[in-house]
Motif scaffolding. Structure first.
Motif, PDB file in Angstrom:
ATOM      1  N   GLN A   1       0.828  -1.210   0.000  1.00 12.81           N
ATOM      2  CA  GLN A   1       0.000   0.000   0.000  1.00 12.81           C
ATOM      3  C   GLN A   1       0.860   1.257   0.000  1.00 12.81           C
ATOM      4  O   GLN A   1       0.576   2.227  -0.708  1.00 12.81           O
ATOM      5  N   PHE A   2       1.908   1.239   0.805  1.00 17.77           N
ATOM      6  CA  PHE A   2       2.794   2.398   0.937  1.00 17.77           C
ATOM      7  C   PHE A   2       3.433   2.730  -0.413  1.00 17.77           C
ATOM      8  O   PHE A   2       3.444   3.889  -0.851  1.00 17.77           O
ATOM      9  N   ARG A   3       3.964   1.714  -1.076  1.00 17.29           N
ATOM     10  CA  ARG A   3       4.596   1.938  -2.378  1.00 17.29           C
ATOM     11  C   ARG A   3       3.589   2.499  -3.387  1.00 17.29           C
ATOM     12  O   ARG A   3       3.916   3.401  -4.174  1.00 17.29           O
ATOM     13  N   GLU A   4       2.360   1.991  -3.358  1.00 22.08           N
ATOM     14  CA  GLU A   4       1.339   2.474  -4.288  1.00 22.08           C
ATOM     15  C   GLU A   4       1.002   3.944  -4.030  1.00 22.08           C
ATOM     16  O   GLU A   4       0.838   4.731  -4.972  1.00 22.08           O
ATOM     17  N   ARG A   5       0.931   4.318  -2.765  1.00 21.05           N
ATOM     18  CA  ARG A   5       0.503   5.678  -2.404  1.00 21.05           C
ATOM     19  C   ARG A   5       1.573   6.724  -2.695  1.00 21.05           C
ATOM     20  O   ARG A   5       1.255   7.913  -2.802  1.00 21.05           O
ATOM     21  N   ILE A   6       2.830   6.303  -2.802  1.00 22.26           N
ATOM     22  CA  ILE A   6       3.901   7.289  -3.018  1.00 22.26           C
ATOM     23  C   ILE A   6       4.500   7.182  -4.423  1.00 22.26           C
ATOM     24  O   ILE A   6       5.601   7.693  -4.675  1.00 22.26           O
ATOM     25  N   GLN A   7       3.777   6.544  -5.335  1.00 16.71           N
ATOM     26  CA  GLN A   7       4.286   6.391  -6.694  1.00 16.71           C
ATOM     27  C   GLN A   7       4.650   7.732  -7.330  1.00 16.71           C
ATOM     28  O   GLN A   7       5.599   7.828  -8.103  1.00 16.71           O
ATOM     29  N   ASP A   8       3.905   8.783  -7.020  1.00 17.12           N
ATOM     30  CA  ASP A   8       4.127  10.084  -7.648  1.00 17.12           C
ATOM     31  C   ASP A   8       5.437  10.744  -7.224  1.00 17.12           C
ATOM     32  O   ASP A   8       5.939  11.645  -7.898  1.00 17.12           O
TER      33      ASP A   8
END
Length: 411
Positions: A18-25
């Motif tokens: 989840q963390f990696r997905e949320r900080i993709q930008d």
């Protein structure tokens, strides 16, 4: 589960995803993008994804504001910091982590602060952190395993009252907070060696800047400190002065080419004559009179710390002891602890500290008896610094506090 790669619970693994997905930008803006690095932020916030994301995004703002990405190549500390701020990286522990040393005793806090700005100190520590991050990356590639944290050794032999100077402690606290907020899980362990009696007081001043997890990594060693260090560091990676076999090429056991051992800052570096201070209180000492501030000290080993300035002219100041709290006595009737003398506190603010070896009522006395025409307005701050072991007693109402005496009193 430890929360490290290869030892994640299903819930922790899901949090990482989840963390990696949320900080993709912003992932490409980070100094590292691998899971080891991301897990450091998650562990720092107990795998709360929302809090970890907020922490990391705030860190990116910090990197932009402080120009962290280019701080190693584009910024160099002022000469006085390079020459007179102690410490340095030297060797690796048995697991391959870099070791950083701080040699506290010889440091001249006031001389440094009169010669460089607080921003310079903070930036120099950011630069050190970034250099250590680079060194960890090099070690990871060299050893074929993840190296992400450092071992620190604090040599506090010679720690004295000069190191408890309030502006220095406050800046050190800001640096610790910066480290906690922006380099999570960067510390593997910290060994404190050769701690003097004053160390518990100093530690009590800064420990609230540290997270509980960081506090657990601090090991205050006793007389067997050399043996303990050698259990964690191979002898050929430990300077000879600390019980190992490492020396400089010229045989120097202190390894001065890697660890900066310092001394007093020459006044030629000074760029100001004092450091500005925010005072807590003011009082007026009438012409021909005195004002006393009483502090009851219940335990030996506490430290009285004061700062004051006067308006218009000098002021006398001394520290005394008397028998009973609330009882007023003349200076001649009290025991002299710090001889009274006149200070040009209207030109340069005065500061000082005193270790209270005995319990009793300590009296800080401002003396204007020699002035028959002019009252003196004094701005001041006074603190009682407790050793770490007494903090719990204070929090439960068992330690000392200022007591009323004669005239205007500290609270």
């Amino acid at each position: 589960m430890s929360g490290r790669l290869g030892d994640l619970s299903p819930k922790q693994a899901d949090a990482l995803h989840q963390f990696r997905e949320r900080i993709q930008d912003v992932l490409c803006q980070l100094p590292a993008q691998h899971d080891h690095f991301l897990l450091r932020w998650l562990r720092a916030r107990n795998f709360n994804v929302q809090k970890s994301e907020a922490m990391l995004r705030k860190h990116l703002e910090f990197r932009k504001q402080m120009k962290v990405d280019t701080i190693i190549s584009d910024w160099r500390p002022p000469e006085v910091i390079e020459k007179y701020l102690s410490g340095g990286m030297c060797g690796y522990d048995r697991e391959g982590s870099p070791i950083w040393y701080d040699v506290i005793g010889p440091v001249d806090p006031k001389g440094l602060f009169l010669s460089a700005s607080k921003q310079d100190f903070i930036r120099s520590k950011i630069r050190d952190c970034e250099m250590l991050h680079v060194e960890c990356t090099v070690q990871s590639e060299k050893l074929g395993k993840n190296v992400e944290s450092i071992t620190m050794i604090y040599d506090v032999e010679g720690l004295g009252l000069k190191h408890l100077w309030k502006p220095a402690i406050e800046t050190y606290g800001e640096i610790l907070q910066m480290f906690e907020d922006n380099y999570p899980e960067g510390l593997k362990r910290l060994f404190v060696i050769k701690a003097p009696k004053l160390f518990p007081v100093a530690f009590n001043l800064v420990k609230h800047f540290l997270s509980e997890n960081t506090r657990h990594k601090i090991c205050i060693l006793g007389g067997d400190w050399q043996e303990v260090l050698l259990r964690h560091i191979h002898a050929d990676q430990l300077p000879a002065i600390y019980g190992g076999k490492m020396t400089d090429p010229d045989g120097d056991p202190r390894c001065r080419t890697r660890i900066n051992h310092v001394g007093p800052v020459p006044p030629s570096y000074y760029v100001r004559d004092h450091v500005s201070v925010d005072y807590d209180r003011c009082l007026t000492v009438s012409r021909g009179s005195t004002q006393q501030l009483d502090y009851e000290i219940l335990f030996p080993g506490c430290v009285l710390r004061w700062q004051f300035s006067s308006e218009g002219a000098d002021i006398g100041f001394g520290v005394f002891m008397k028998g009973k709290k609330g009882e007023w006595k003349k200076a001649a009737q009290m025991e002299e602890v710090l001889p009274s003398q006149r200070y040009n506190a209207h030109l340069v603010p005065e500061d000082g500290s005193l270790t209270c070896e005995r319990p009793g009522v300590y009296v800080l006395r401002f003396d204007n008896t020699y002035s028959i025409f002019q009252a003196k307005r004094i701005s001041f701050s006074v603190e009682v610094l407790l050793p770490d072991r007494l903090k719990a007693q204070r929090d439960h109402g068992g330690a000392q506090s200022p007591k009323d005496g004669q005239g205007d009193h500290a609270s």
